[in-house]
Design a protein around this motif. Structure first.
Motif, PDB file in Angstrom:
ATOM      1  N   VAL A  83     -75.246 -48.612 -33.819  1.00  0.00           N
ATOM      2  CA  VAL A  83     -74.364 -48.908 -34.941  1.00  0.00           C
ATOM      3  C   VAL A  83     -72.999 -49.312 -34.397  1.00  0.00           C
ATOM      4  O   VAL A  83     -72.434 -48.609 -33.557  1.00  0.00           O
ATOM      5  CB  VAL A  83     -74.211 -47.676 -35.853  1.00  0.00           C
ATOM      6  N   ARG A  85     -69.146 -51.879 -35.239  1.00  0.00           N
ATOM      7  CA  ARG A  85     -68.319 -52.683 -36.132  1.00  0.00           C
ATOM      8  C   ARG A  85     -67.817 -53.926 -35.408  1.00  0.00           C
ATOM      9  O   ARG A  85     -66.708 -54.390 -35.637  1.00  0.00           O
ATOM     10  CB  ARG A  85     -67.139 -51.846 -36.652  1.00  0.00           C
ATOM     11  N   ARG A 317     -72.500 -45.984 -42.206  1.00  0.00           N
ATOM     12  CA  ARG A 317     -71.410 -46.578 -41.427  1.00  0.00           C
ATOM     13  C   ARG A 317     -70.259 -47.023 -42.323  1.00  0.00           C
ATOM     14  O   ARG A 317     -69.090 -46.776 -42.016  1.00  0.00           O
ATOM     15  CB  ARG A 317     -71.938 -47.792 -40.647  1.00  0.00           C
TER      16      ARG A 317
END
Length: 337
Positions: A83, A85, A317
């Motif tokens: 995960v 960004r 998330r």
């Protein structure tokens, strides 16, 4: 197929520098051993954790690896999710036709693609989620189309949330409980409710809530939602008390599942059940109030068609409040097992 199980919190391994790649590999090996993998299959899990961690640091610089044991048909497996960004990547170069088991075509993530039994991902300008599941060799059809992301509040050793599922050829049932507050007392309330539901997992949702209410008395209580899907009639029956959020998702939008006010184990009044039909192919999502409620899968084009484990990791998330336990469960409702 008859399989009933309770979920456990997701292991979360932060990725901020290359020294943490080795830690992710060691944890993956340990979880593979807990799943009963032999040395060869455990090495596959370790390879995937290493490659996904390396990929996060290379392309996004920081992120997380999530590891969980998952049940499968006649066996158990290990799930590893990266995960981040970061800037994302072009999905059309990786998995053009949705999630795939074995033999997936496409470029990139080559080592992961070669050894994973299930591989799926989602990426856009907000970041990337890459999910891989591994099962012992000989169980290529073991995967179940569900996902769960379960996280205790960062300052707590235990989670006050709980979830469980029962999967059969004719009925699929799921439960989520959120013990009031967080910490050990919330955990005790959630465990009492979960244990009660597991004792009669295929009961009607109203009866299930009644059983949980009786078992949660003497605890601080909590919110509860139960969904029961009859594959034969293609009908979902749902009941909830408190602030567990439920919805049915399609490519065209969503339908909310209503709950009634109250606290199971403390102030639970009889809930009213709701029925929905037909629901084949829809994605059932349940989540505790540790997740913000103002999300919309239509803001993520194509996400609803991805593996449910990708959906749950992405929702956590982007919408975790960060100040409570947070759990999100997603199940693809299908008329055949």
């Amino acid at each position: 197929m008859d399989l009933t199980f309770a979920g456990a919190p997701t292991l979360v391994l932060p990725l901020e520098d290359t020294s943490q790649i080795g830690h992710a590999r060691r944890v993956a090996l340990k979880e593979a051993a807990r799943a009963g993998f032999d040395e060869t299959d455990a090495a596959r899990v370790a390879l995937i954790a290493t490659e996904l961690a390396t990929n996060v640091l290379k392309h996004a610089r920081t992120g997380e690896i999530h590891i969980a044991l998952v049940p499968g048909v006649a066996t158990g497996g290990v799930e590893v999710i990266a995960v981040d960004r970061g800037p994302g990547f072009n999905l059309s170069d990786c998995l053009p036709d949705g999630y795939s088991t074995g033999g997936t075509r496409g470029e990139g993530l080559g080592a992961v693609k070669r050894v994973a039994d299930v591989l799926d991902m989602y990426a856009d300008h907000r970041g990337s989620v890459v999910m891989a599941r591994m099962y012992p060799k000989g169980f290529s059809g073991a995967d179940l189309h569900f996902g769960a992301s379960h996280h205790a509040l960062h300052s707590e050793a235990v989670s006050g949330d709980g979830w469980a599922m029962s999967l059969g050829d004719e009925v699929v049932a799921a439960m989520m409980v959120d013990g009031l507050g967080h910490g050990p007392q919330a955990h005790d309330a959630a465990k009492a409710g979960t244990d009660a539901w597991l004792a009669d997992a295929l009961a009607d949702p109203l009866d299930g809530i009644g059983n949980m209410d009786a078992s949660m008395r003497g605890t601080r209580g909590g919110a509860v939602a139960i969904a029961r899907y009859d594959r034969t009639s293609d009908t979902l029956r749902y009941a909830g008390i408190g602030n567990i959020a439920g919805s049915l998702q399609t490519v065209d939008g969503s339908r909310g599942l209503a709950s009634h006010p109250g606290i199971v184990g403390v102030q639970a009044r009889r809930s009213r059940p709701f029925e929905f039909s037909p629901v084949h192919g829809r994605l059932l999502i349940l989540h505790s109030d540790g997740l913000q409620s103002r999300w919309n899968l239509l803001d993520y084009p194509g996400l609803v068609t991805r593996h449910p484990a990708v959906v749950t990791a992405l929702l956590h998330r982007d919408f975790s409040r960060g100040r409570d336990d947070a759990t999100v469960l997603a199940i693809r409702l299908e008329t055949s097992a």
